[in-house]
Design a protein around this motif. Structure first.
Motif, mmCIF file in Angstrom:
data_model
loop_
_atom_site.group_PDB
_atom_site.id
_atom_site.type_symbol
_atom_site.label_atom_id
_atom_site.label_comp_id
_atom_site.label_asym_id
_atom_site.label_seq_id
_atom_site.Cartn_x
_atom_site.Cartn_y
_atom_site.Cartn_z
ATOM 1 N N UNK A 92 12.749 0.784 -5.632
ATOM 2 C CA UNK A 92 11.761 1.370 -6.542
ATOM 3 C C UNK A 92 11.510 2.841 -6.219
ATOM 4 N N UNK A 93 11.359 3.126 -4.929
ATOM 5 C CA UNK A 93 11.107 4.510 -4.519
ATOM 6 C C UNK A 93 12.324 5.399 -4.760
ATOM 7 N N UNK A 94 13.498 4.836 -4.585
ATOM 8 C CA UNK A 94 14.729 5.598 -4.815
ATOM 9 C C UNK A 94 14.902 5.921 -6.296
ATOM 10 N N UNK A 140 15.105 12.152 -4.363
ATOM 11 C CA UNK A 140 15.069 12.861 -3.086
ATOM 12 C C UNK A 140 14.597 11.956 -1.942
ATOM 13 N N UNK A 141 14.155 10.740 -2.299
ATOM 14 C CA UNK A 141 13.687 9.808 -1.275
ATOM 15 C C UNK A 141 14.897 9.235 -0.529
ATOM 16 N N UNK A 142 15.126 9.712 0.664
ATOM 17 C CA UNK A 142 16.269 9.364 1.507
ATOM 18 C C UNK A 142 17.601 9.816 0.887
ATOM 19 N N UNK A 143 18.456 10.330 1.731
ATOM 20 C CA UNK A 143 19.800 10.684 1.294
ATOM 21 C C UNK A 143 20.592 9.411 1.017
ATOM 22 N N UNK A 148 21.690 7.384 4.081
ATOM 23 C CA UNK A 148 20.521 6.826 4.757
ATOM 24 C C UNK A 148 19.946 5.656 3.961
ATOM 25 N N UNK A 149 19.927 5.824 2.641
ATOM 26 C CA UNK A 149 19.433 4.764 1.764
ATOM 27 C C UNK A 149 20.280 3.500 1.915
ATOM 28 N N UNK A 150 21.596 3.664 1.907
ATOM 29 C CA UNK A 150 22.507 2.522 2.057
ATOM 30 C C UNK A 150 22.332 1.878 3.441
ATOM 31 N N UNK A 151 22.166 2.730 4.450
ATOM 32 C CA UNK A 151 21.979 2.223 5.812
ATOM 33 C C UNK A 151 20.707 1.395 5.946
ATOM 34 N N UNK A 186 0.831 -1.212 0.000
ATOM 35 C CA UNK A 186 0.000 0.000 0.000
ATOM 36 C C UNK A 186 0.862 1.258 0.000
ATOM 37 N N UNK A 187 1.967 1.213 0.749
ATOM 38 C CA UNK A 187 2.879 2.364 0.818
ATOM 39 C C UNK A 187 3.490 2.647 -0.549
ATOM 40 N N UNK A 188 3.905 1.579 -1.228
ATOM 41 C CA UNK A 188 4.496 1.736 -2.558
ATOM 42 C C UNK A 188 3.451 2.232 -3.560
ATOM 43 N N UNK A 189 2.243 1.679 -3.497
ATOM 44 C CA UNK A 189 1.174 2.111 -4.402
ATOM 45 C C UNK A 189 0.800 3.572 -4.178
#
Length: 215
Positions: free
Chosen positions: A159-161, A166-169, A172-175, A33-36
């Motif tokens: 997918x969001x990245x 801009x979705x997470x730096x 942060x994304x790697x973490x 749901x979050x992804x949609x």
């Protein structure tokens, strides 16, 4: 009124895997749901009651799918048959293989294990022990379902990245990515431990409640 009997009746009405389906399925459904939502697709049927009922039903379906996928994913990276054989032999040898005389007509360990479980279920005195062993099955199924859930989380994260830089730096994304991978391996390890423990418990319980009563 016997409340314990009522509780046992209600518990027996549900599969031992229902708990695992609800945990992994609910989380999987929320991730979808979050992804949609990021793709501007919202889950709503106009009527709140119908939406809630459909959400619960779909969560349960997601739970079944998560468990099936997670179970097979674990088998790809872990030889479950070999692990079963090793645990079975180790536990039987720890009690001196004394049970084997009772299992002589059966040639395969998996069939011996099934026979032990059938005999154990017939013993009224072992009922509390059986309920304890059930917990290992439930937890194993829960962890196996969560393997797929967190693997799906990794896919959604990527997918969001890709969709939004801009979705997470970057750090942060790697973490978050590494954390999810760590959790997947942790769930696989715990599922393996639960599988081993339930094998040990079934054999030792059979020895205590069934075999020793016959000699």
């Amino acid at each position: 009124m016997n409340f314990q009997k009522l509780i046992d009746t209600i518990s027996d009405a549900f599969s031992i895997f229902d708990f695992s389906y609800i945990i992994s399925g609910g989380l999987t459904f929320l991730i979808i749901l979050y992804d949609l939502h990021y793709h501007q697709i919202d889950f709503m049927f106009g009527n709140l009651t119908i939406t809630i009922i459909c959400g619960i039903f779909l969560s349960y379906i997601c739970g079944i799918i998560s468990w099936l996928c997670g179970k097979n994913i674990r088998r790809l990276f872990c030889d479950t048959n070999k692990d079963f054989e090793e645990t079975y032999d180790y536990t039987m040898s720890s009690i001196g293989d004394t049970c084997r005389t009772d299992l002589t007509p059966i040639t395969k360990h998996s069939m011996e294990y099934e026979y032990m479980w059938i005999c154990l279920c017939k013993e009224e005195k072992a009922k509390s022990r059986i309920n304890f062993i059930h917990r290992f099955w439930v937890m194993q199924a829960t962890y196996e379902g969560l393997i797929f859930t967190f693997l799906l989380s990794v896919a959604v994260l990527i997918d969001l990245r890709v969709m939004d830089n801009c979705f997470l730096e970057c750090f942060k994304f790697i973490g978050v990515f590494l954390l999810l991978i760590f959790i997947i391996f942790l769930c696989a390890k715990e599922a393996k431990d639960c599988a081993r423990n339930q094998i040990k418990e079934v054999i030792l319980s059979y020895y205590l409640y069934c075999y020793k009563n016959r000699i």
